[in-house]
Write an enzyme that holds these catalytic residues in place. Sequence first.
Site, short mmCIF file in Angstrom:
data_model
loop_
_atom_site.label_atom_id
_atom_site.label_comp_id
_atom_site.label_asym_id
_atom_site.label_seq_id
_atom_site.Cartn_x
_atom_site.Cartn_y
_atom_site.Cartn_z
N ASP A 14 0.98 -1.13 0.11
CA ASP A 14 -0.06 0.01 0.39
C ASP A 14 0.81 1.40 0.17
O ASP A 14 1.95 1.09 0.35
CB ASP A 14 -1.30 0.25 0.98
CG ASP A 14 -1.75 1.30 1.10
OD1 ASP A 14 -2.53 1.81 -0.08
OD2 ASP A 14 -1.83 1.64 2.75
N SER A 15 0.43 2.37 -0.08
CA SER A 15 1.31 3.63 0.16
C SER A 15 1.72 4.11 1.47
O SER A 15 2.80 4.69 1.40
CB SER A 15 0.26 3.97 -0.49
OG SER A 15 -0.81 4.97 0.20
N GLY A 47 -3.25 9.03 -3.71
CA GLY A 47 -4.59 9.23 -3.84
C GLY A 47 -4.46 10.52 -4.63
O GLY A 47 -5.62 10.95 -5.26
N CYS A 77 -4.35 -1.57 -1.72
CA CYS A 77 -5.07 -0.47 -2.18
C CYS A 77 -5.73 -0.03 -3.50
O CYS A 77 -5.55 -0.20 -4.29
CB CYS A 77 -3.36 0.48 -2.35
SG CYS A 77 -3.58 2.61 -2.94
N ASN A 78 -6.93 0.26 -2.30
CA ASN A 78 -8.17 1.08 -3.40
C ASN A 78 -7.44 1.80 -4.88
O ASN A 78 -7.48 1.95 -6.27
CB ASN A 78 -9.19 1.47 -2.78
CG ASN A 78 -9.73 0.27 -2.36
OD1 ASN A 78 -10.24 0.15 -2.40
ND2 ASN A 78 -9.43 0.50 -1.05
N THR A 79 -6.09 3.15 -4.46
CA THR A 79 -6.35 3.88 -5.96
C THR A 79 -5.19 2.64 -6.55
O THR A 79 -5.50 3.15 -7.61
CB THR A 79 -5.53 5.13 -4.47
OG1 THR A 79 -6.16 5.50 -4.38
CG2 THR A 79 -4.94 6.00 -5.87
N GLU A 156 -3.05 8.83 7.83
CA GLU A 156 -1.58 7.85 8.29
C GLU A 156 -1.21 9.04 9.71
O GLU A 156 0.38 7.84 9.56
CB GLU A 156 -0.97 8.63 6.73
CG GLU A 156 0.10 8.64 6.94
CD GLU A 156 0.57 6.40 6.70
OE1 GLU A 156 1.36 5.94 6.45
OE2 GLU A 156 -0.94 6.48 6.03
N CYS A 188 -11.06 2.33 0.67
CA CYS A 188 -9.89 2.98 0.44
C CYS A 188 -9.29 2.28 1.91
O CYS A 188 -10.35 2.39 3.00
CB CYS A 188 -9.29 4.83 1.01
SG CYS A 188 -8.29 4.84 1.33
N THR A 189 -8.17 1.55 2.20
CA THR A 189 -7.99 0.69 3.05
C THR A 189 -7.37 1.04 3.94
O THR A 189 -7.43 0.94 5.19
CB THR A 189 -7.11 -0.13 2.13
OG1 THR A 189 -5.74 0.48 2.22
CG2 THR A 189 -7.37 -0.66 1.02
N HIS A 190 -7.44 2.68 4.06
CA HIS A 190 -6.94 3.15 5.55
C HIS A 190 -7.99 3.64 6.18
O HIS A 190 -8.20 3.11 7.12
CB HIS A 190 -6.08 5.23 5.23
CG HIS A 190 -4.80 5.26 4.93
ND1 HIS A 190 -4.69 4.61 3.52
CD2 HIS A 190 -3.87 5.43 5.39
CE1 HIS A 190 -2.83 4.45 3.69
NE2 HIS A 190 -2.58 4.54 4.81
N1 DGL Z 1 -4.70 3.45 1.15
C1 DGL Z 1 -5.11 3.57 -0.29
C2 DGL Z 1 -5.68 3.50 -1.12
O1 DGL Z 1 -6.57 2.18 -0.79
C3 DGL Z 1 -4.46 5.15 -0.28
C4 DGL Z 1 -4.63 6.17 -0.12
C5 DGL Z 1 -3.20 7.51 -0.90
O2 DGL Z 1 -4.36 8.33 -1.09
O3 DGL Z 1 -2.49 6.93 -0.94
O4 DGL Z 1 -6.28 3.74 -1.35
#
Ligand code: DGL
Length: 265
Positions: A14-15, A47, A77-79, A156, A188-190
């Site tokens: 992930d990011s 993102g 990561c969805n992005t 984060e 978004c996984t966050h």
């Molecule tokens: N965790 C990431 C997601 O699922 C995104 C976070 C980012 O913007 O880096 O999209």
Amino acid sequence: MTDTDEISLVGVFDSGLGGLSVVRALQERLPSTSFVYFGDTARFPYGTKSPATIRRYSLENTSFLLSKGAQVVVIGCNTATSVALDTVRKKFSVPIFGVIEPAAKKAASVTKIGRIGVIGTTRTIKSQSYKKAITRLLPEADVFSLATPLLVTLIEDGSPSQHITRQIVREYVRPLKNQNIDTLLLGCTHYSLLGTLLQEEIGEHVTIIDPAQTSAEALVDSLFFTSQEHPKNHFFASDDPTRFKKVGELFLGVKMGAVSKGGPS
Ligand code: DGL
């Protein structure tokens, strides 16, 4: 590797910290499997980046996890899934999983009135990946997509329970509440870490779908895993491993052990 080979090491990237929600969901289902995780904190956030940049990062991150021995890679990561899944799948021969399809499938199956909200990063929402995936399965669905980028930075930063987070969540979900959705997809996984807060603000009548859970289910259903007596997990962050570990343990719900500084060179 073939579809019937047993997996002993799963790679996830992930990011930053968000993909740890995927690791947590996987560990609950596969307690005897080892994981290698890469959080690209030095290049966070994804993102706001262009699709070309996110594709390049995703290819590099996948190569890095494979160099550590991963036999399957989950783009946690969805992005990155929204713009890079096909590119990564084309480049590597190991199974590559994303987080979008399984969550869209679940949302399409649980909604009773076909009114589904999706929140995610600016890039994920712009890609319309969720909208397309949901309406492919449920053409009559009304999908209300909303970019909620501030939430990623708040998480984060390690402050998901503060008063300010609730205020921001409340403002963000207001337009979705007005649309009378019955299902909210956390794109978004966050956002896994904000599940309780989001549920409180959107209302108990709305079913929340967490891609960490649905992608873990999809992976476990698709492959075979070796049962290890002493599974080992390795965590890598491309910036400040100490901070990564501190906030990361909130995501994992357990101690992480050492976090190494590392990543694609
Ligand atoms: N965790 C990431 C997601 O699922 C995104 C976070 C980012 O913007 O880096 O999209």
